[in-house]
Design a protein around this motif. Structure first.
Motif, PDB file in Angstrom:
ATOM      1  N   ALA A  63      50.531  48.832  31.378  1.00 25.31           N
ATOM      2  CA  ALA A  63      50.723  49.763  30.114  1.00 25.31           C
ATOM      3  C   ALA A  63      51.084  48.988  28.704  1.00 25.31           C
ATOM      4  O   ALA A  63      50.779  49.309  27.561  1.00 25.31           O
ATOM      5  N   GLU A  64      51.877  47.794  28.881  1.00 24.41           N
ATOM      6  CA  GLU A  64      52.231  46.878  27.733  1.00 24.41           C
ATOM      7  C   GLU A  64      50.826  46.405  27.043  1.00 24.41           C
ATOM      8  O   GLU A  64      50.797  46.325  25.925  1.00 24.41           O
ATOM      9  N   LEU A  65      49.859  45.800  28.037  1.00 27.31           N
ATOM     10  CA  LEU A  65      48.632  45.201  27.465  1.00 27.31           C
ATOM     11  C   LEU A  65      48.005  46.349  26.694  1.00 27.31           C
ATOM     12  O   LEU A  65      47.223  45.964  25.824  1.00 27.31           O
ATOM     13  N   VAL A  66      47.738  47.636  27.272  1.00 26.76           N
ATOM     14  CA  VAL A  66      47.086  48.666  26.435  1.00 26.76           C
ATOM     15  C   VAL A  66      47.651  49.097  25.212  1.00 26.76           C
ATOM     16  O   VAL A  66      47.035  49.089  23.971  1.00 26.76           O
ATOM     17  N   ALA A  67      49.014  48.996  25.084  1.00 26.69           N
ATOM     18  CA  ALA A  67      49.848  49.223  23.770  1.00 26.69           C
ATOM     19  C   ALA A  67      49.467  48.148  22.776  1.00 26.69           C
ATOM     20  O   ALA A  67      49.390  48.369  21.609  1.00 26.69           O
ATOM     21  N   ALA A  68      49.529  46.941  23.411  1.00 29.59           N
ATOM     22  CA  ALA A  68      49.218  45.682  22.432  1.00 29.59           C
ATOM     23  C   ALA A  68      47.850  45.672  22.038  1.00 29.59           C
ATOM     24  O   ALA A  68      47.668  45.510  20.788  1.00 29.59           O
ATOM     25  N   ARG A  69      46.953  46.117  22.755  1.00 31.35           N
ATOM     26  CA  ARG A  69      45.426  46.038  22.367  1.00 31.35           C
ATOM     27  C   ARG A  69      45.379  47.213  21.335  1.00 31.35           C
ATOM     28  O   ARG A  69      44.663  47.263  20.257  1.00 31.35           O
ATOM     29  N   ASP A  70      45.794  48.497  21.400  1.00 32.23           N
ATOM     30  CA  ASP A  70      45.741  49.458  20.702  1.00 32.23           C
ATOM     31  C   ASP A  70      46.526  49.070  19.106  1.00 32.23           C
ATOM     32  O   ASP A  70      46.059  49.789  18.218  1.00 32.23           O
ATOM     33  N   ALA A  71      47.511  48.350  19.302  1.00 29.53           N
ATOM     34  CA  ALA A  71      48.016  47.670  18.170  1.00 29.53           C
ATOM     35  C   ALA A  71      47.376  46.685  17.325  1.00 29.53           C
ATOM     36  O   ALA A  71      47.563  46.070  16.255  1.00 29.53           O
ATOM     37  N   GLY A  72      46.135  46.086  17.972  1.00 29.98           N
ATOM     38  CA  GLY A  72      45.094  45.141  17.232  1.00 29.98           C
ATOM     39  C   GLY A  72      45.663  43.822  17.753  1.00 29.98           C
ATOM     40  O   GLY A  72      45.153  42.824  17.105  1.00 29.98           O
ATOM     41  N   ILE A  73      46.469  43.479  18.761  1.00 27.04           N
ATOM     42  CA  ILE A  73      46.638  42.279  19.207  1.00 27.04           C
ATOM     43  C   ILE A  73      45.358  41.713  19.625  1.00 27.04           C
ATOM     44  O   ILE A  73      44.698  42.259  20.397  1.00 27.04           O
ATOM     45  N   GLY A  74      44.996  40.528  19.247  1.00 28.14           N
ATOM     46  CA  GLY A  74      43.912  39.816  19.426  1.00 28.14           C
ATOM     47  C   GLY A  74      43.522  39.331  20.775  1.00 28.14           C
ATOM     48  O   GLY A  74      42.454  39.409  21.292  1.00 28.14           O
ATOM     49  N   PHE A  75      44.487  39.035  21.688  1.00 25.70           N
ATOM     50  CA  PHE A  75      44.188  38.311  22.852  1.00 25.70           C
ATOM     51  C   PHE A  75      45.296  38.998  23.815  1.00 25.70           C
ATOM     52  O   PHE A  75      46.220  38.233  24.089  1.00 25.70           O
ATOM     53  N   PRO A  76      45.446  39.922  24.428  1.00 24.88           N
ATOM     54  CA  PRO A  76      46.234  40.744  25.340  1.00 24.88           C
ATOM     55  C   PRO A  76      45.701  39.990  26.661  1.00 24.88           C
ATOM     56  O   PRO A  76      44.594  40.317  27.023  1.00 24.88           O
ATOM     57  N   VAL A  77      46.439  39.711  27.533  1.00 19.58           N
ATOM     58  CA  VAL A  77      46.085  38.647  28.670  1.00 19.58           C
ATOM     59  C   VAL A  77      46.938  38.993  29.811  1.00 19.58           C
ATOM     60  O   VAL A  77      48.033  39.224  29.853  1.00 19.58           O
ATOM     61  N   MET A  78      46.466  39.537  30.886  1.00 17.55           N
ATOM     62  CA  MET A  78      46.923  39.970  32.399  1.00 17.55           C
ATOM     63  C   MET A  78      47.314  38.680  32.948  1.00 17.55           C
ATOM     64  O   MET A  78      46.550  37.707  33.183  1.00 17.55           O
ATOM     65  N   SER A  79      48.744  38.578  33.215  1.00 16.83           N
ATOM     66  CA  SER A  79      49.221  37.372  34.025  1.00 16.83           C
ATOM     67  C   SER A  79      49.493  37.984  35.631  1.00 16.83           C
ATOM     68  O   SER A  79      50.169  38.961  35.818  1.00 16.83           O
ATOM     69  N   ILE A  80      48.929  37.327  36.432  1.00 13.42           N
ATOM     70  CA  ILE A  80      48.798  37.822  37.971  1.00 13.42           C
ATOM     71  C   ILE A  80      49.697  36.782  38.578  1.00 13.42           C
ATOM     72  O   ILE A  80      49.637  35.559  38.558  1.00 13.42           O
ATOM     73  N   ARG A  81      50.655  37.203  39.389  1.00 18.55           N
ATOM     74  CA  ARG A  81      51.770  36.547  40.111  1.00 18.55           C
ATOM     75  C   ARG A  81      51.819  37.023  41.552  1.00 18.55           C
ATOM     76  O   ARG A  81      51.575  38.443  41.716  1.00 18.55           O
ATOM     77  N   PRO A  82      52.288  36.330  42.404  1.00 15.91           N
ATOM     78  CA  PRO A  82      52.440  36.889  43.889  1.00 15.91           C
ATOM     79  C   PRO A  82      53.529  37.983  43.720  1.00 15.91           C
ATOM     80  O   PRO A  82      54.473  37.691  43.030  1.00 15.91           O
ATOM     81  N   GLY A  83      53.437  38.993  44.376  1.00 19.05           N
ATOM     82  CA  GLY A  83      54.262  40.281  44.431  1.00 19.05           C
ATOM     83  C   GLY A  83      53.984  41.423  43.299  1.00 19.05           C
ATOM     84  O   GLY A  83      54.604  42.278  43.315  1.00 19.05           O
ATOM     85  N   ASN A  84      53.168  40.885  42.419  1.00 22.37           N
ATOM     86  CA  ASN A  84      52.873  41.890  41.039  1.00 22.37           C
ATOM     87  C   ASN A  84      52.155  43.087  41.771  1.00 22.37           C
ATOM     88  O   ASN A  84      51.598  43.073  42.697  1.00 22.37           O
ATOM     89  N   VAL A  85      52.501  44.180  41.021  1.00 17.20           N
ATOM     90  CA  VAL A  85      51.736  45.449  41.298  1.00 17.20           C
ATOM     91  C   VAL A  85      50.297  45.294  41.239  1.00 17.20           C
ATOM     92  O   VAL A  85      49.645  44.476  40.442  1.00 17.20           O
ATOM     93  N   LEU A  86      49.439  45.983  42.225  1.00 15.45           N
ATOM     94  CA  LEU A  86      47.944  45.783  42.203  1.00 15.45           C
ATOM     95  C   LEU A  86      47.448  46.439  40.984  1.00 15.45           C
ATOM     96  O   LEU A  86      47.724  47.352  40.333  1.00 15.45           O
ATOM     97  N   LEU A  87      46.407  45.746  40.348  1.00 10.52           N
ATOM     98  CA  LEU A  87      45.802  46.252  39.244  1.00 10.52           C
ATOM     99  C   LEU A  87      44.908  47.259  39.500  1.00 10.52           C
ATOM    100  O   LEU A  87      44.156  47.480  40.527  1.00 10.52           O
ATOM    101  N   THR A  88      45.051  48.204  38.484  1.00 11.01           N
ATOM    102  CA  THR A  88      43.904  49.460  38.377  1.00 11.01           C
ATOM    103  C   THR A  88      42.586  48.887  37.664  1.00 11.01           C
ATOM    104  O   THR A  88      42.627  47.823  37.203  1.00 11.01           O
TER     105      THR A  88
END
Length: 147
Positions: free
Chosen positions: A104-129
């Motif tokens: 949800a943070e990355l979507v908001a950043a993208r909607d704001a025109g942030i040029g490079f929103p990047v998903m960081s995957i770490r052990p124990g993270n919530v599974l991606l949709t």
């Protein structure tokens, strides 16, 4: 307020250490060497951020940060927050790299025109949709660093 006082005394006594991933300090060092500005945007207060990064398990990291932001800039799931931060940094949103493990943070950043929103995957993270897979994915912060 009381929680902040407890954290402060715990960090100052050395009883508490802020956890950072092993790739965090090397990424910060690369950024410093390459004149890349680093800012933190957290749901924790700016004072709490400074306590954590000033007393991390990798030592005092505060000198690596150019600025700190918390929810006084707005909620992390609201696009206006990212526009506020870009404005405070005096940076075009399109020039910002924003790394998060929250879709949800990355979507908001993208909607704001942030040029490079990047998903960081770490052990124990919530599974991606499917939404999470719309973003570039990294498994180490060092993947952000050039050669």
């Amino acid at each position: 307020f009381m929680q902040g006082d407890m954290w402060k005394s715990g960090y100052e006594s050395g009883e508490l250490k802020g956890h950072v991933y092993p790739d965090f300090k090397p990424m910060l060092e690369w950024c410093k060497t390459n004149n890349v500005l680093v800012s933190i945007y957290s749901s924790e207060s700016i004072n709490a951020q400074k306590l954590l990064f000033g007393n991390s398990d990798e030592g005092d990291l505060k000198a690596y940060f150019d600025s700190h932001f918390d929810t006084t800039s707005g909620g992390k799931k609201e696009k206006e927050s990212y526009l506020n931060i870009a404005n405070k940094l005096n940076v075009d949103p399109n020039d910002i790299v924003f790394v998060s493990d929250a879709e949800a943070e990355l979507v908001a950043a993208r909607d704001a025109g942030i040029g490079f929103p990047v998903m960081s995957i770490r052990p124990g993270n919530v599974l991606l949709t499917d939404v999470g897979h719309e973003f570039p994915i990294i498994y180490s912060l060092m993947q952000l660093c050039g050669s």
